[in-house]
Design an enzyme around this catalytic site. Structure first.
Site, PDB file in Angstrom:
ATOM      1  N   SER A  40       0.810  -1.185   0.060  1.00 47.91           N
ATOM      2  CA  SER A  40      -0.084   0.120   0.200  1.00 47.91           C
ATOM      3  C   SER A  40       0.778   1.442   0.090  1.00 47.91           C
ATOM      4  O   SER A  40       2.043   1.285   0.488  1.00 47.91           O
ATOM      5  CB  SER A  40      -0.914   0.022   1.196  1.00 47.91           C
ATOM      6  OG  SER A  40      -1.419   1.159   1.439  1.00 47.91           O
TER       7      SER A  40
ATOM      8  N   TYR B  98      -1.140  -0.264  10.337  1.00 49.52           N
ATOM      9  CA  TYR B  98      -1.502  -0.922   8.991  1.00 49.52           C
ATOM     10  C   TYR B  98      -0.331  -0.634   8.013  1.00 49.52           C
ATOM     11  O   TYR B  98       0.039  -1.467   7.284  1.00 49.52           O
ATOM     12  CB  TYR B  98      -2.472  -0.387   8.214  1.00 49.52           C
ATOM     13  CG  TYR B  98      -2.933  -0.768   7.056  1.00 49.52           C
ATOM     14  CD1 TYR B  98      -3.423  -1.755   6.621  1.00 49.52           C
ATOM     15  CD2 TYR B  98      -2.684   0.234   5.935  1.00 49.52           C
ATOM     16  CE1 TYR B  98      -3.504  -2.113   5.300  1.00 49.52           C
ATOM     17  CE2 TYR B  98      -2.885   0.118   4.585  1.00 49.52           C
ATOM     18  CZ  TYR B  98      -3.428  -1.227   4.152  1.00 49.52           C
ATOM     19  OH  TYR B  98      -3.728  -1.612   2.989  1.00 49.52           O
TER      20      TYR B  98
ATOM     21  N   LYS C 229       2.543  -3.225   6.192  1.00 52.24           N
ATOM     22  CA  LYS C 229       2.739  -3.278   4.734  1.00 52.24           C
ATOM     23  C   LYS C 229       4.157  -3.076   4.468  1.00 52.24           C
ATOM     24  O   LYS C 229       4.697  -3.777   3.648  1.00 52.24           O
ATOM     25  CB  LYS C 229       1.969  -2.051   4.153  1.00 52.24           C
ATOM     26  CG  LYS C 229       0.508  -2.567   4.368  1.00 52.24           C
ATOM     27  CD  LYS C 229       0.128  -4.168   3.437  1.00 52.24           C
ATOM     28  CE  LYS C 229      -1.473  -4.267   3.280  1.00 52.24           C
ATOM     29  NZ  LYS C 229      -1.433  -5.458   2.633  1.00 52.24           N
TER      30      LYS C 229
END
Length: 261
Positions: A143, A156, A160
């Site tokens: 991402s 998050y 990633k």
């Protein structure tokens, strides 16, 4: 720009290939699975549950990939159905909580399990069959949160970022086996999961939901629009094809030029 531009795969270029797409029940994962099917591959999709978007021609396997046991059960089922695997697309992921970067009790472990360790475990379970087959391709879905993150999704972004570092090292380790490993970084893409995330961000920031609906998410994108699932699926289809046979260890950013600004 046309909403109906042709897909980028060549006819039959994945004939005979056996593919697994985690997180393949909707959004980007479902579009990837459909592309691989259209190119001739046999595809297993995995997620907690199927949706109306799950490609009908894929073999759907319900799975909880956030746990070691769940991955083991899924891998055993996939191998029993396919007999081996040539393509693994680790697309399972998401962010269910938006929180302070200091809130370590809430969602850090689950976020790491879903966005990072699920891929590590899936690969560990399926790479032996790829070695037996003499090669293959692994794709990791990262991402652009790793490029410009925000405190509310730091857990998050960190998961990633770990995935991207792992991607590089795994590519070096598996290169002698003829297995290529790549990652992709989608930007702001219009999917059910991303729509839910944008709503949660609005809620976290205490903004008026009605006013937030008028937000022009494409305003800061040089190419003038947010992404579509097909944009990412087309890139994955190229990466797993022989046309990308000299690409490994790479991370492709697909965000309409947003990160360049």
């Amino acid at each position: 720009m046309s909403q109906n531009r042709p897909k980028t795969m060549l006819p039959h270029e994945l004939d005979g290939k056996r593919a697994v797409v985690t997180g393949g029940s909707r959004g980007i994962g479902a579009a990837i699975a459909q592309n691989l099917l259209d190119a001739g591959a046999t595809v297993i999709t995995a997620a907690r549950k199927s949706t109306d978007e799950t490609p009908a021609a894929s073999k759907f396997v319900p799975a909880d990939l956030s746990t070691t046991e769940g991955v083991r059960e899924f891998a055993d089922t996939a191998l029993s159905i396919l007999g081996g695997v040539d393509i693994v697309v680790n697309c399972a992921g998401g962010c269910r909580a938006f929180q302070s970067a200091l809130d370590i009790e809430n969602d850090w472990q689950h976020t790491m399990d879903v966005n990072f360790l699920s891929a590590v475990r899936v690969n560990a379970a399926l790479v032996p069959s790829m070695r037996e087959a003499g090669g293959g391709v692994i794709v990791h879905m990262s991402s652009t949160a790793t490029i410009s993150s925000y405190p509310m999704i730091l857990h998050y972004a960190a998961a990633k970022a770990a995935l991207e570092v792992y991607n590089k090292g795994l590519a070096v380790e598996l290169a002698p086996d003829g297995i290529r490993v790549v990652s992709l970084c989608p930007g702001n893409v219009e999917t059910p999961g991303a729509d839910e995330a944008r709503d949660k961000i609005v809620e976290y920031l205490g903004q008026d939901p009605a006013a937030a609906e008028e937000t022009d998410w494409a305003a800061e994108v040089p190419l003038g629009r947010i992404g579509r699932s097909q944009d990412i699926a087309d890139a994955v289809t190229f990466m797993v094809s022989e046309r990308a046979s000299w690409i490994t260890g790479s991370n492709l950013v697909i965000d309409g030029g947003k990160s360049a600004t």
